[in-house]
Each structure stands twice: as C-alpha cells, then as structure tokens.
Design a protein around this motif. Structure first.
Motif, PDB file in Angstrom:
ATOM      1  N   ALA A  65      40.419  39.816  44.719  1.00 25.10           N
ATOM      2  CA  ALA A  65      38.962  39.917  44.671  1.00 25.10           C
ATOM      3  C   ALA A  65      38.533  40.484  43.323  1.00 25.10           C
ATOM      4  CB  ALA A  65      38.463  40.800  45.805  1.00 25.10           C
ATOM      5  N   ILE A  66      37.269  40.307  43.007  1.00 21.28           N
ATOM      6  CA  ILE A  66      36.718  40.797  41.734  1.00 21.28           C
ATOM      7  C   ILE A  66      35.363  41.444  42.004  1.00 21.28           C
ATOM      8  CG2 ILE A  66      35.943  40.174  39.416  1.00 21.28           C
ATOM      9  CD1 ILE A  66      37.753  37.722  39.566  1.00 21.28           C
ATOM     10  N   LEU A  67      35.124  42.566  41.356  1.00 23.23           N
ATOM     11  CA  LEU A  67      33.804  43.201  41.335  1.00 23.23           C
ATOM     12  C   LEU A  67      33.432  43.401  39.877  1.00 23.23           C
ATOM     13  CD1 LEU A  67      31.362  44.727  42.520  1.00 23.23           C
ATOM     14  CD2 LEU A  67      32.783  46.790  42.537  1.00 23.23           C
ATOM     15  N   GLY A  68      32.381  42.728  39.432  1.00 26.64           N
ATOM     16  CA  GLY A  68      31.958  42.861  38.051  1.00 26.64           C
ATOM     17  C   GLY A  68      30.517  43.301  37.953  1.00 26.64           C
ATOM     18  N   GLU A  69      30.179  43.951  36.848  1.00 27.18           N
ATOM     19  CA  GLU A  69      28.810  44.447  36.691  1.00 27.18           C
ATOM     20  C   GLU A  69      27.792  43.317  36.681  1.00 27.18           C
ATOM     21  OE1 GLU A  69      25.979  47.185  33.824  1.00 27.18           O
ATOM     22  OE2 GLU A  69      28.025  46.732  33.169  1.00 27.18           O
ATOM     23  N   GLU A  70      28.134  42.195  36.043  1.00 26.66           N
ATOM     24  CA  GLU A  70      27.134  41.154  35.834  1.00 26.66           C
ATOM     25  C   GLU A  70      27.094  40.114  36.950  1.00 26.66           C
ATOM     26  OE1 GLU A  70      25.282  42.159  33.738  1.00 26.66           O
ATOM     27  OE2 GLU A  70      26.569  43.409  32.482  1.00 26.66           O
ATOM     28  N   PHE A  71      28.224  39.786  37.556  1.00 22.82           N
ATOM     29  CA  PHE A  71      28.263  38.727  38.568  1.00 22.82           C
ATOM     30  C   PHE A  71      28.602  39.231  39.969  1.00 22.82           C
ATOM     31  CE2 PHE A  71      29.200  36.400  34.571  1.00 22.82           C
ATOM     32  CZ  PHE A  71      28.103  35.554  34.583  1.00 22.82           C
ATOM     33  N   GLY A  72      28.694  40.548  40.132  1.00 20.97           N
ATOM     34  CA  GLY A  72      28.874  41.109  41.461  1.00 20.97           C
ATOM     35  C   GLY A  72      30.255  40.899  42.058  1.00 20.97           C
ATOM     36  N   ARG A  73      30.265  40.726  43.392  1.00 21.79           N
ATOM     37  CA  ARG A  73      31.513  40.645  44.142  1.00 21.79           C
ATOM     38  C   ARG A  73      31.910  39.198  44.393  1.00 21.79           C
ATOM     39  NH1 ARG A  73      32.233  45.700  46.914  1.00 21.79           N
ATOM     40  NH2 ARG A  73      30.401  47.038  46.634  1.00 21.79           N
ATOM     41  N   SER A  74      33.214  38.940  44.345  1.00 20.63           N
ATOM     42  CA  SER A  74      33.741  37.638  44.746  1.00 20.63           C
ATOM     43  C   SER A  74      35.107  37.841  45.366  1.00 20.63           C
ATOM     44  CB  SER A  74      33.845  36.689  43.544  1.00 20.63           C
ATOM     45  OG  SER A  74      34.734  37.198  42.570  1.00 20.63           O
ATOM     46  N   GLY A  75      35.366  37.102  46.448  1.00 21.79           N
ATOM     47  CA  GLY A  75      36.653  37.200  47.123  1.00 21.79           C
ATOM     48  C   GLY A  75      36.753  38.401  48.044  1.00 21.79           C
ATOM     49  N   ASP A  76      37.788  38.385  48.854  1.00 19.78           N
ATOM     50  CA  ASP A  76      38.063  39.471  49.799  1.00 19.78           C
ATOM     51  C   ASP A  76      39.571  39.652  49.878  1.00 19.78           C
ATOM     52  OD1 ASP A  76      37.951  41.402  51.731  1.00 19.78           O
ATOM     53  OD2 ASP A  76      37.526  40.019  53.386  1.00 19.78           O
ATOM     54  N   SER A  77      40.058  40.776  49.367  1.00 22.61           N
ATOM     55  CA  SER A  77      41.493  40.985  49.273  1.00 22.61           C
ATOM     56  C   SER A  77      41.790  42.474  49.245  1.00 22.61           C
ATOM     57  CB  SER A  77      42.035  40.318  48.004  1.00 22.61           C
ATOM     58  OG  SER A  77      43.381  40.655  47.777  1.00 22.61           O
ATOM     59  N   ARG A  78      43.024  42.838  49.540  1.00 30.15           N
ATOM     60  CA  ARG A  78      43.439  44.241  49.430  1.00 30.15           C
ATOM     61  C   ARG A  78      43.481  44.670  47.961  1.00 30.15           C
ATOM     62  NH1 ARG A  78      48.541  45.197  47.682  1.00 30.15           N
ATOM     63  NH2 ARG A  78      49.925  43.389  47.431  1.00 30.15           N
ATOM     64  N   ARG A  79      43.578  43.683  47.075  1.00 27.15           N
ATOM     65  CA  ARG A  79      43.569  43.945  45.628  1.00 27.15           C
ATOM     66  C   ARG A  79      42.230  43.502  45.044  1.00 27.15           C
ATOM     67  NH1 ARG A  79      48.331  43.570  42.228  1.00 27.15           N
ATOM     68  NH2 ARG A  79      47.162  41.977  41.068  1.00 27.15           N
ATOM     69  N   ARG A  80      41.625  44.401  44.242  1.00 22.80           N
ATOM     70  CA  ARG A  80      40.351  44.052  43.625  1.00 22.80           C
ATOM     71  C   ARG A  80      40.321  44.553  42.184  1.00 22.80           C
ATOM     72  NH1 ARG A  80      34.772  45.060  46.562  1.00 22.80           N
ATOM     73  NH2 ARG A  80      35.519  47.206  46.741  1.00 22.80           N
ATOM     74  N   TRP A  81      39.914  43.650  41.287  1.00 18.81           N
ATOM     75  CA  TRP A  81      39.714  43.997  39.891  1.00 18.81           C
ATOM     76  C   TRP A  81      38.253  44.391  39.702  1.00 18.81           C
ATOM     77  CZ3 TRP A  81      43.704  43.910  36.302  1.00 18.81           C
ATOM     78  CH2 TRP A  81      44.904  43.326  36.729  1.00 18.81           C
ATOM     79  N   ILE A  82      38.023  45.522  39.044  1.00 11.91           N
ATOM     80  CA  ILE A  82      36.680  46.024  38.786  1.00 11.91           C
ATOM     81  C   ILE A  82      36.432  45.915  37.285  1.00 11.91           C
ATOM     82  CG2 ILE A  82      35.110  47.984  39.039  1.00 11.91           C
ATOM     83  CD1 ILE A  82      37.002  49.027  41.242  1.00 11.91           C
ATOM     84  N   LEU A  83      35.385  45.181  36.903  1.00 10.37           N
ATOM     85  CA  LEU A  83      35.156  44.840  35.499  1.00 10.37           C
ATOM     86  C   LEU A  83      33.792  45.307  35.000  1.00 10.37           C
ATOM     87  CD1 LEU A  83      36.286  41.088  35.665  1.00 10.37           C
ATOM     88  CD2 LEU A  83      37.718  43.061  35.076  1.00 10.37           C
ATOM     89  N   ASP A  84      33.794  45.902  33.844  1.00  4.96           N
ATOM     90  CA  ASP A  84      32.569  46.121  33.077  1.00  4.96           C
ATOM     91  C   ASP A  84      32.803  45.423  31.743  1.00  4.96           C
ATOM     92  OD1 ASP A  84      30.334  46.907  31.726  1.00  4.96           O
ATOM     93  OD2 ASP A  84      30.463  49.018  32.309  1.00  4.96           O
TER      94      ASP A  84
END
Length: 235
Positions: A65-84
């Motif tokens: 999964a990914i959480l980014g400042e500009e495009f929000g959340r995508s995917g659902d996983s035990r692993r998540r990349w958080i991006l600024d």
C-alpha cells in the motif's frame, strides 16, 4: 529480516535518487505554486515526484500500500510506504535549501525504515528498525556515519522549538522553560545534527514526521505522540 530491511533501504535510496534528480531539474527555475485547502503550497513538481515514486513502487512492490501527501491512500496491505515527495515546498519554490523527500516503510502499523533527503545540500539521513541511524552526503553513500543526537536531558538547558501556527499558551510555556529556537524548516536537520535538543510538531502530518520519528528512535532519541504513545496518525 535484516536482508529484507536492507533491500527495502536500497529501494528507498533509489526512490530518493529519482526524486532528487527530478526535483533538482526544476529547482531555482521560478516554479509557480497554488495553495491547497489546508493553506500549504503545491507545485506540479510535488505531483510529478510523487507520481514517479508511486510508479516505481507499483512495479517493485505491487502488493504494498502507499500513503502519499499529494495522492492520498492506495492499496491495502500489512506493508505501507509513506511518501512526502517534496517536504518544504515553500523552501523549494523560493530557492532555499531545506526541502527534500521523506520516505517511510510501515509494516503492521510499526515503522521499519525511514529516509530523509535534502538534495540541494547533498545530504541524506536514514534508519532501519534495529539497524541504527546514519547520514552521509547523497553522492557518497558507501561510507556512512552514525547519527549522534544531542545528549542534553534537562529542559532548562535544551534548545527547543515548536511548530505551531499561532502564539499559543504552550508556545509561551516552552519559550519560558527551555532555550528558545525560532521554528523553521531547518529544525529537522538541526535535530538530527545535534544542534537542537527537541521540537514539538503540532501541525505536521504522518508523512512529515514518520521518517524523523524512525531515525530519532534508532539514533537513541525519543518520539512520542501527545498522549504518550508512538502513533503517527493522531496529530
């Protein structure tokens, strides 16, 4: 686990390289900006950098999964990349140096890896869970150096600041109790370099402080939320 963390860190450095190259190609070119609903500036470079990082992650780690400042959340996983993609956009658009990319990996709600870059300073700081915290010029990552934080432990002797939008009562209290340092976007680097002892982040979002929390804890420091826990999502 160690080999997996090393692989994740290597990928994070690759992401930082891509982000730095792309952002530096626009730096000091008079990029136009607009204001987001929360009042913070946004440029097309913020969007392009995050999109580039997401494309790499979707190719290399399609199940994450990914959480980014500009495009929000995508995917659902035990692993998540958080991006600024560009932390410190206001510095970026005015040609100053304290901007860069924040990259964090979270697994099962626990921070496992964090990286902060400051491309125009040619600097990078990073940490992995149980692997320590390090820094080095971004152009020479082969021989990295452990991060050493300040060892001051008494508030009255500590250089402190607070990221707050207004002169609130807690700002006044901190000014009176410690050695006050004016808040600025250099505070993150100042903390990691031992030039200040602590700062309170009232207005930051998870992508702002997640890698800082990871790096500080691995360097022997402390991160706490306002309720005494270690959560990055509650303000």
């Amino acid at each position: 686990m160690k080999s997996e963390l090393a692989s994740n860190l290597s990928l994070a450095h690759t992401l930082a390289n891509v982000a730095s190259e792309l952002a530096l190609s626009y730096f000091r070119m008079g990029i136009k900006s607009e204001l987001k609903p929360d009042g913070t500036p946004l440029t097309r470079v913020d969007l392009e950098v995050e999109e580039a990082l997401r494309n790499i992650l979707m190719k290399e780690c399609p199940d994450d999964a990914i959480l980014g400042e500009e495009f929000g959340r995508s995917g659902d996983s035990r692993r998540r990349w958080i991006l600024d993609p560009i932390d410190g956009t206001s510095e970026f658009i005015t040609g100053r140096d304290h901007w860069g990319t924040h990259i964090t990996l979270e697994e099962n709600g626990k921070l496992m890896m964090g990286l902060i870059s400051r491309p125009s300073l040619n600097r990078r700081w990073w940490a992995t869970r149980g692997g320590g915290a390090y820094h080095e010029p971004a152009s020479n990552l082969a021989e990295f150096t452990p991060i050493i934080l300040s060892s001051t432990c008494k508030l009255a002797q500590s250089k402190v600041t607070i990221w707050e939008q207004n002169l609130t009562e807690r700002v006044k209290q901190l000014q009176a109790l410690g050695i006050w340092v004016s808040p600025s976007l250099s505070n993150i680097v100042d903390l990691l370099e031992g030039r200040i002892d602590a700062f309170v982040d009232v207005i930051g979002k998870p992508w702002d402080h997640a890698p800082v929390a990871m790096i500080v804890e691995e360097a022997g420091g402390s991160f706490q939320d306002h309720q005494g826990g270690h959560r990055i999502y509650i303000g």
